[in-house]
Design a protein around this motif. Structure first.
Motif, short mmCIF file in Angstrom:
data_model
loop_
_atom_site.label_atom_id
_atom_site.label_comp_id
_atom_site.label_asym_id
_atom_site.label_seq_id
_atom_site.Cartn_x
_atom_site.Cartn_y
_atom_site.Cartn_z
N ASP A 4 73.77 49.83 14.79
CA ASP A 4 75.15 49.93 15.26
C ASP A 4 75.59 48.59 15.85
OD1 ASP A 4 77.55 50.48 16.66
OD2 ASP A 4 76.96 52.57 16.94
N ARG A 5 76.39 47.83 15.08
CA ARG A 5 76.81 46.50 15.51
C ARG A 5 77.69 46.55 16.75
NH1 ARG A 5 80.11 43.66 12.44
NH2 ARG A 5 80.67 45.38 11.06
N ALA A 6 78.55 47.57 16.84
CA ALA A 6 79.45 47.67 17.99
C ALA A 6 78.66 47.79 19.29
CB ALA A 6 80.39 48.86 17.82
N ILE A 25 77.22 44.43 20.26
CA ILE A 25 78.21 43.57 20.91
C ILE A 25 78.34 43.94 22.38
CG2 ILE A 25 80.66 42.98 21.00
CD1 ILE A 25 80.69 43.31 17.92
N LYS A 26 78.37 45.23 22.68
CA LYS A 26 78.42 45.69 24.07
C LYS A 26 77.18 45.24 24.84
CE LYS A 26 81.13 49.84 22.99
NZ LYS A 26 81.12 51.33 22.98
N PHE A 27 76.02 45.36 24.19
CA PHE A 27 74.78 44.91 24.82
C PHE A 27 74.87 43.42 25.17
CE2 PHE A 27 70.59 42.96 24.57
CZ PHE A 27 69.78 43.83 25.30
N ASP A 46 75.72 54.46 25.10
CA ASP A 46 75.51 53.06 24.71
C ASP A 46 74.22 52.47 25.28
OD1 ASP A 46 77.88 52.98 23.27
OD2 ASP A 46 79.06 52.26 24.98
N ASP A 47 73.47 53.24 26.06
CA ASP A 47 72.24 52.71 26.66
C ASP A 47 71.33 52.11 25.59
OD1 ASP A 47 73.13 53.59 29.09
OD2 ASP A 47 71.66 55.21 29.31
N THR A 99 71.14 49.83 30.75
CA THR A 99 71.84 51.11 30.80
C THR A 99 73.24 50.96 31.37
OG1 THR A 99 71.11 51.76 33.02
CG2 THR A 99 69.65 52.32 31.17
N TYR A 100 74.07 51.95 31.06
CA TYR A 100 75.44 51.99 31.56
C TYR A 100 75.46 52.05 33.08
CZ TYR A 100 79.97 54.11 32.71
OH TYR A 100 81.19 54.40 33.27
#
Length: 542
Positions: free
Chosen positions: A206-208, A211-213, A249-250, A376-377
């Motif tokens: 998951d590329r999205a 990016i968040k990471f 998203d973790d 983690t979030y």
């Protein structure tokens, strides 16, 4: 250490096994791609590198968590006078050097080759993941050791390597992470057919989320500079807002758990944590005895312990009781002998003895096939809360703090059903405690003026317990082990003799790499001095 020849066959074989890509072909036959017996003649597809690179990074952190976990008092040894409990080290040993090995040897040139092959094939998503993995590795390694080798790390033909200063390494982390984002945002080339999903043990391609990471890593990198005049809390907040949006998203690394080589390092099958015990500090944060996380109105409200302060719902899920049912922790350097046998805390799997069966049921993060978190979030929300608090925006700080606490309560709640013979009761008690906990205005204030820095930092400590050792240690060092910020945290007494009365601020470089082969470079940074591990980090200095 930094040569890919010795590790390439092992790394690729492990990658293929981990990714489940084998059919009937043996590892030896599949990898007979070289005419040169001393090194590979060709670089293979990126998806064959990535699983081992990711798992080796996670294992490097977990291996060394046996030592850093004692420094930050996530856990301590069950016996007395342990040198790591006392912020010491074992001379002439590679203990605490696994992360060094993971970054330079297991990942090392293999990661360089993966990025090069990805760019050559225009697989920009693989290149982006490669760049952020390298940045995360450098961030992790410098926060662990201080000065490390970056600019000369993989230069061929070198027999000695100079150390880079931390400020330069932090700049390199930012450069690589921004480069990662640029690549991850590309949609041309071979991205559509790049097979990232096959090799990615963290986000499944998951590329999205990658990016968040990357923005999460930028937030960590920027926030560590809170003691500097250049510190910019607005930039930290901006990065966090672009990073992980929820627990979904973790970032965590997958382990299958069927055989030892693909089992979580903390799992009972591996048998690495049998003699470790939860610390007195973490128990105090969860049982209502730490003054910063205590609400007098909750005394007598616990559904399981009559007359006692309400227990944090996370307590029985994360920690283990003693034989008498009470929760206790050990004091660094003292071990379990301060208690009579029935009062001694059990091990991390909550088994009656330290002879632990390989098939012992999972408990929290300590299971054979449990995923290991690396970001983690909730962690990032606490970073945002602290940045906003330091800026003076307490309303924003309280919003992030509340989201962080509730997100971690959600994170832990999914483990509640795995922890008891009567899982329905375990889950019901968790929900009952959680309702009372969240209603407490002392624990989760309604008024921003009632939010304190200790609440932020201690809830972040809880959220990172058992996995976020380096970030926790970075927090402790940024505040110079201040027990007014980290309420109730006490340094070991006595400290290790060579410390000269000072706590540890870094780990010494890997012995069989640096102290055997790179002595002249070590000497330049003071690495031969017996108290080198107490030298303060650049990032924590004013």
């Amino acid at each position: 250490m930094r040569k890919k020849e010795r590790s390439m066959r092992k790394i690729l074989c492990a990658s293929l096994l981990t990714a489940g890509l084998f059919t009937a072909t043996s590892c030896d036959n599949y990898l007979d791609v070289n005419t040169n017996p001393n090194g590979p003649d060709q670089v293979v597809a990126p998806q064959f590198y990535l699983p081992a690179i990711q798992s080796e990074l996670a294992l490097g952190i977990q291996f060394d968590a046996r030592y850093i976990g004692k420094y930050v008092q996530n856990w301590n040894q069950n016996s007395a006078n342990d040198v790591w409990d006392q912020h010491g080290f074992v001379a002439s040993s590679d203990a605490s050097g696994q992360l060094w090995r993971a970054i330079y040897y297991s990942m090392g040139a293999n990661l360089t080759d993966m990025i090069s092959k990805a760019e050559q094939d225009k697989k920009w998503d693989f290149a982006g993941v490669g760049y952020v993995m390298r940045a995360f590795g450098w961030q992790t390694l410098t926060d662990y050791h201080g000065e490390v080798i970056v600019s000369q790390a993989f230069e061929p033909g070198r027999t000695s390597f100079d150390y880079d200063t931390q400020d330069k390494i932090y700049e390199e982390v930012r450069r690589l992470t921004l480069l990662a984002i640029q690549n991850l945002e590309k949609t041309d080339g071979a991205v559509a057919t790049s097979q990232l999903k096959q090799g990615d043990l963290i986000y499944g391609g998951d590329r999205a989320k990658w990016i968040k990471f990357s923005y999460g890593l930028l937030a960590i990198n920027e926030h560590h500079l809170s003691n500097k005049s250049s510190y910019n809390p607005d930039k930290v907040i901006e990065y966090v807002d672009k990073s992980l949006a929820s627990n979904a998203d973790d970032a965590s690394v997958r382990f299958e758990g069927a055989v030892s080589n693909d089992t979580n390092f903390y799992g009972p099958r591996r048998g690495n944590m049998n003699t470790y015990r939860q610390s007195k500090f973490i128990v105090g944060l969860l049982d209502g005895t730490n003054s910063a996380l205590r609400d007098a109105d909750l005394i007598g409200l616990d559904p399981k312990f009559a007359g006692q302060h309400l227990k944090d719902p996370r307590l029985p899920v994360m920690l283990a009781p003693a034989a008498d049912g009470e929760y206790r922790g050990v004091t660094p350097g003292v071990g379990v002998t301060e208690y009579v046998e029935a009062q001694r805390p059990r091990n991390l799997w909550n088994t009656p003895t330290d002879v632990v069966a390989a098939t012992t049921p999972n408990k929290y993060l300590f299971g054979n096939n449990e995923r290991f978190p690396i970001m983690t979030y909730s962690q990032l929300q606490f970073i945002k809360a602290e940045a906003a608090f330091l800026k003076g925006d307490k309303a924003l700080a309280l919003d992030a703090y509340t989201k962080g606490v509730k997100a971690h309560l959600d994170f832990v709640q999914k483990y509640a059903v795995n922890d008891a013979a009567t899982p329905e009761d375990e889950a019901a008690v968790y929900a009952q405690r959680r309702k009372l906990y969240e209603a407490s205005e002392d624990l989760i204030p309604l008024n921003a003026a009632d939010l304190t820095l200790p609440k932020i930092m201690l809830q972040k400590y809880i959220a990172q317990w058992g996995w976020g050792f380096l970030e926790t240690w970075s927090d402790l060092r940024r505040y110079h082990y201040n027990n007014e910020v980290f309420t109730g945290f006490e340094l070991p007494n006595p400290l290790y003799g060579l410390n000269q009365g000072k706590p540890a601020y870094r780990f010494r470089p890997r012995y069989n790499s640096e102290y055997m082969w790179n002595v002249s470079a070590l000497e330049k940074i003071g690495g031969l001095n017996p108290d080198y591990h107490t030298y303060e980090m650049w990032f924590s200095k004013k």
